[in-house]
Design an enzyme around this catalytic site. Structure first.
Site, PDB file in Angstrom:
ATOM      1  CE  LYS A 169      -1.210   2.019   4.013  1.00 47.29           C
ATOM      2  NZ  LYS A 169      -1.286   3.208   4.637  1.00 47.29           N
ATOM      3  CG  ASN A 170       2.446   2.744   3.375  1.00 47.76           C
ATOM      4  OD1 ASN A 170       1.302   3.304   3.511  1.00 47.76           O
ATOM      5  ND2 ASN A 170       2.978   2.531   4.769  1.00 47.76           N
TER       6      ASN A 170
ATOM      7  CG  ASP B  43       8.561  19.973  10.346  1.00 52.01           C
ATOM      8  OD1 ASP B  43       7.981  19.088  10.108  1.00 52.01           O
ATOM      9  OD2 ASP B  43       9.816  19.962  10.604  1.00 52.01           O
TER      10      ASP B  43
ATOM     11  NE  ARG C 178       1.110  10.077  10.349  1.00 52.12           N
ATOM     12  CZ  ARG C 178       0.416   9.424   9.673  1.00 52.12           C
ATOM     13  NH1 ARG C 178      -0.903   9.304   9.750  1.00 52.12           N
ATOM     14  NH2 ARG C 178       1.215   8.749   8.699  1.00 52.12           N
ATOM     15  N   PRO C 179       3.638  16.464  11.663  1.00 49.15           N
ATOM     16  CG  PRO C 179       5.579  17.313  12.331  1.00 49.15           C
ATOM     17  CD  PRO C 179       4.664  15.955  12.557  1.00 49.15           C
TER      18      PRO C 179
HETATM   19  C1  EPZ Z   1       4.875   6.732   6.340  1.00 52.71           C
HETATM   20  O1  EPZ Z   1       4.354   7.840   7.180  1.00 52.71           O
HETATM   21  C2  EPZ Z   1       3.562   5.613   6.343  1.00 52.71           C
HETATM   22  N1  EPZ Z   1       2.617   6.198   5.504  1.00 52.71           N
HETATM   23  C3  EPZ Z   1       2.998   5.231   7.595  1.00 52.71           C
HETATM   24  O2  EPZ Z   1       2.308   4.188   7.435  1.00 52.71           O
HETATM   25  C4  EPZ Z   1       4.302   4.874   8.551  1.00 52.71           C
HETATM   26  O3  EPZ Z   1       4.070   4.565   9.845  1.00 52.71           O
HETATM   27  C5  EPZ Z   1       5.436   5.719   8.603  1.00 52.71           C
HETATM   28  O4  EPZ Z   1       5.729   6.308   7.128  1.00 52.71           O
HETATM   29  C6  EPZ Z   1       6.622   5.215   9.323  1.00 52.71           C
HETATM   30  O5  EPZ Z   1       7.326   4.196   8.575  1.00 52.71           O
HETATM   31  C7  EPZ Z   1       2.539   6.397   4.217  1.00 52.71           C
HETATM   32  O6  EPZ Z   1       3.554   5.750   3.570  1.00 52.71           O
HETATM   33  C8  EPZ Z   1       1.412   6.824   3.415  1.00 52.71           C
HETATM   34  P1  EPZ Z   1       7.221   9.885   8.217  1.00 52.71           P
HETATM   35  P2  EPZ Z   1       4.745   9.447   7.105  1.00 52.71           P
HETATM   36  O7  EPZ Z   1       7.199  11.004   7.651  1.00 52.71           O
HETATM   37  O8  EPZ Z   1       5.500   9.566   5.584  1.00 52.71           O
HETATM   38  C9  EPZ Z   1       8.161  12.974  11.519  1.00 52.71           C
HETATM   39  C10 EPZ Z   1       0.363   2.866   7.955  1.00 52.71           C
HETATM   40  O9  EPZ Z   1      -0.249   2.360   8.681  1.00 52.71           O
HETATM   41  N2  EPZ Z   1       8.192  14.060  10.578  1.00 52.71           N
HETATM   42  O10 EPZ Z   1       8.182   8.760   8.058  1.00 52.71           O
HETATM   43  O11 EPZ Z   1       3.583  10.288   7.297  1.00 52.71           O
HETATM   44  C11 EPZ Z   1       6.840  12.305  12.104  1.00 52.71           C
HETATM   45  O12 EPZ Z   1       6.247  13.103  12.934  1.00 52.71           O
HETATM   46  C12 EPZ Z   1       1.076   4.042   8.006  1.00 52.71           C
HETATM   47  O13 EPZ Z   1       0.602   2.350   6.627  1.00 52.71           O
HETATM   48  C13 EPZ Z   1       8.459  15.394  10.853  1.00 52.71           C
HETATM   49  O14 EPZ Z   1       8.881  15.508  12.065  1.00 52.71           O
HETATM   50  O15 EPZ Z   1       5.694   9.094   8.181  1.00 52.71           O
HETATM   51  C14 EPZ Z   1       7.258  11.144  12.546  1.00 52.71           C
HETATM   52  O16 EPZ Z   1       7.659  11.140  13.875  1.00 52.71           O
HETATM   53  C15 EPZ Z   1       0.573   4.881   8.927  1.00 52.71           C
HETATM   54  N3  EPZ Z   1       8.179  16.182   9.949  1.00 52.71           N
HETATM   55  C16 EPZ Z   1       8.603  10.742  11.691  1.00 52.71           C
HETATM   56  O17 EPZ Z   1       8.961  12.010  11.290  1.00 52.71           O
HETATM   57  C17 EPZ Z   1       7.976  15.861   8.539  1.00 52.71           C
HETATM   58  O18 EPZ Z   1       7.678  16.634   7.774  1.00 52.71           O
HETATM   59  C18 EPZ Z   1       8.336   9.846  10.619  1.00 52.71           C
HETATM   60  O19 EPZ Z   1       7.416  10.046   9.917  1.00 52.71           O
HETATM   61  C19 EPZ Z   1       7.499  14.529   8.162  1.00 52.71           C
HETATM   62  C20 EPZ Z   1       7.665  13.706   9.580  1.00 52.71           C
END
Ligand code: EPZ
Length: 419
Positions: A22-23, A125, A122-123
């Site tokens: 999916k991702n 930024d 979930r920012p």
């Molecule tokens: C992806 O989310 C996945 N979603 C999530 O899948 C998955 O849990 C996550 O990666 C971690 O592996 C998709 O691929 C659509 P991140 P994403 O940006 O991209 C922080 C599922 O159930 N962050 O890797 O939104 C954030 O807060 C799910 O399939 C910032 O600070 O996650 C987190 O602590 C839900 N600023 C960390 O980074 C930003 O701009 C990782 O988040 C972006 C993220």
């Protein structure tokens, strides 16, 4: 809204085929906009998030031809708008990939703040910081993100936090930028590699995907391609854990076993037999497993998406386990549901202490997010008696043909109308 009903304590046994990831799919579908011509995508999981994205592409003027259940051709040559459907986009997280994709093709994009699972702040930024470094001007107002650039130029971008979404969004925007972009501290998840492979098949020049430094040399234009989405390691991990928690014996097929190394290692540490083959893994757990500690980390560490199903298994294992969630701060909400089934769990901030009990008992429970929904299914399969899961829309966002696959493995699961 429907509910899932499970009569638990049936050992899972047999074989299950895993669908496309999916991702990866939710990044590749918006990425077809860069092609501006026809792309054929195979092994596409028909889950809700994928159908929302497909509908968004159609609304924008894309032409879709469905060959088979999991194979479609998307022609994005007719797309001329840089806006996406707000209502559909708000339902999911991955709509943020339209930001990078539209900016790359049209030098402007308008997307709403993304929705998705409520598992923390979930920012976005880092997405914005990356796109600005490439030369985009970004304005946020009334819940909309508007991005525009006269020209996108390659840049060196360091991500303070490892982010799947930001890494992919920057890759999308950088493919046709002038010069070379370097992403440092990039995410290494298999979805990143699959999206980079797709973009390279369109004619992009991306090197280093799967490591923490990705280099993207901008090219003038991209074309169509045929691509097969990688198998879903989170769906596979869910079935591995379900096999172990029901003391079953399941062959999980059509996967890339190394993507599941972290889950396999933990299951082995707990005492399960995990045998890897070229494109499958067999999980056998004849007796009650032992407690272990887990800490979620970016890939190749233990995935946050598997923290929830794994905690169900830990709640019926022998001894006390400590689970540390280091990626998302609100990914423990489902413990209230598990406690209804008898689980003994204490939470201290981002740490949960799980005291293993001998059995869970079926109860009416609620899916608080996608992977929590999967965890509730594992709990229902493991528990004695009847479990009814409501709010299953979350589960449909990420698991294809869940009941059919579980019935084939011997479970008693069905869907009922929620009256
Ligand atoms: C992806 O989310 C996945 N979603 C999530 O899948 C998955 O849990 C996550 O990666 C971690 O592996 C998709 O691929 C659509 P991140 P994403 O940006 O991209 C922080 C599922 O159930 N962050 O890797 O939104 C954030 O807060 C799910 O399939 C910032 O600070 O996650 C987190 O602590 C839900 N600023 C960390 O980074 C930003 O701009 C990782 O988040 C972006 C993220």
């Amino acid at each position: 809204m429907e509910k899932i009903v499970i009569e638990g304590s049936q050992k899972l046994s047999g074989e299950v085929r895993i669908s496309g990831a999916k991702n990866a799919a939710v990044a590749i579908l918006p990425a077809t906009i860069l092609a501006g011509s026809a792309c054929t995508i195979k092994n596409l999981p028909m889950v809700k998030d994928v159908t929302y994205l497909r509908d968004m592409l159609i609304q924008m003027g894309g032409k879709i031809h469905i060959h088979d259940n999991d194979k479609i051709t998307i022609d994005t040559s007719g797309i001329s708008t840089s806006k996406i459907d707000l209502e559909l986009a708000k339902r999911m997280r991955a709509s943020y990939y339209f930001l990078g994709a539209l900016l790359s093709r049209f030098k402007k994009a308008e997307v709403p703040f993304p929705g998705g699972c409520n598992i923390g702040v979930r920012p976005i930024d880092l997405h914005i910081k990356g796109l600005e470094a490439l030369g985009a001007k970004i304005k946020i107002s009334h819940g909309l993100i508007r991005a525009a650039a006269d020209e996108l130029r390659g840049a060196r971008i360091y991500l303070d936090v490892v982010s799947v979404g930001a890494t992919i969004n920057i890759m999308l925007a950088a493919c046709m930028a002038k010069g070379t972009t370097t992403i440092e501290n990039a995410a290494k998840e298999p979805y990143i590699v699959d999206t980079a492979n797709f973009l390279n098949a369109l004619g992009a020049c991306i090197k280093g995907a799967g490591t923490d430094v990705i280099k993207i040399k901008g090219v003038k234009s991209l074309g169509g391609c045929e691509h097969s989405v990688i198998p879903d390691q989170m769906e596979a991990g869910t079935y591995m854990i379900a096999a172990a928690s029901t003391k079953g014996d399941v062959l999980i097929k059509d996967i890339i076993p190394t993507h599941l190394d972290a889950v396999s290692a933990k299951l082995r540490e707990m005492g399960a037999e995990v045998t890897e083959y070229e494109d499958s893994i067999r999980v056998k757990a004849p007796t009650r497993l032992k407690a272990v500690n887990i800490k979620t980390m970016p890939y190749p560490g233990f995935p946050t998406d598997m923290q929830q199903p794994m905690s169900v298994l830990l709640s019926v294992s022998e001894g006390t386990s400590i689970v540390t969630e280091s990626i998302f701060e609100s990914r423990f909400k489902y413990f209230d549901e598990l406690r209804r089934m008898g689980a003994k769990i204490k939470i201290e901030g981002r740490v949960a202490v799980i005291e293993g009990i001998t059995k869970l008992t079926g109860a009416p429970i609620y899916a608080t997010d996608l992977r929590a929904g999967a965890a509730m299914v594992v709990a229902g399969l493991t528990a004695e008696g009847k479990t009814t899961i409501s709010n299953i829309g979350y589960i449909e966002r990420g698991y294809e043909r869940l009941e059919e696959k579980l019935i084939n493995l011997g479970s008693k699961i069905r869907r009922i109308e929620d009256k």
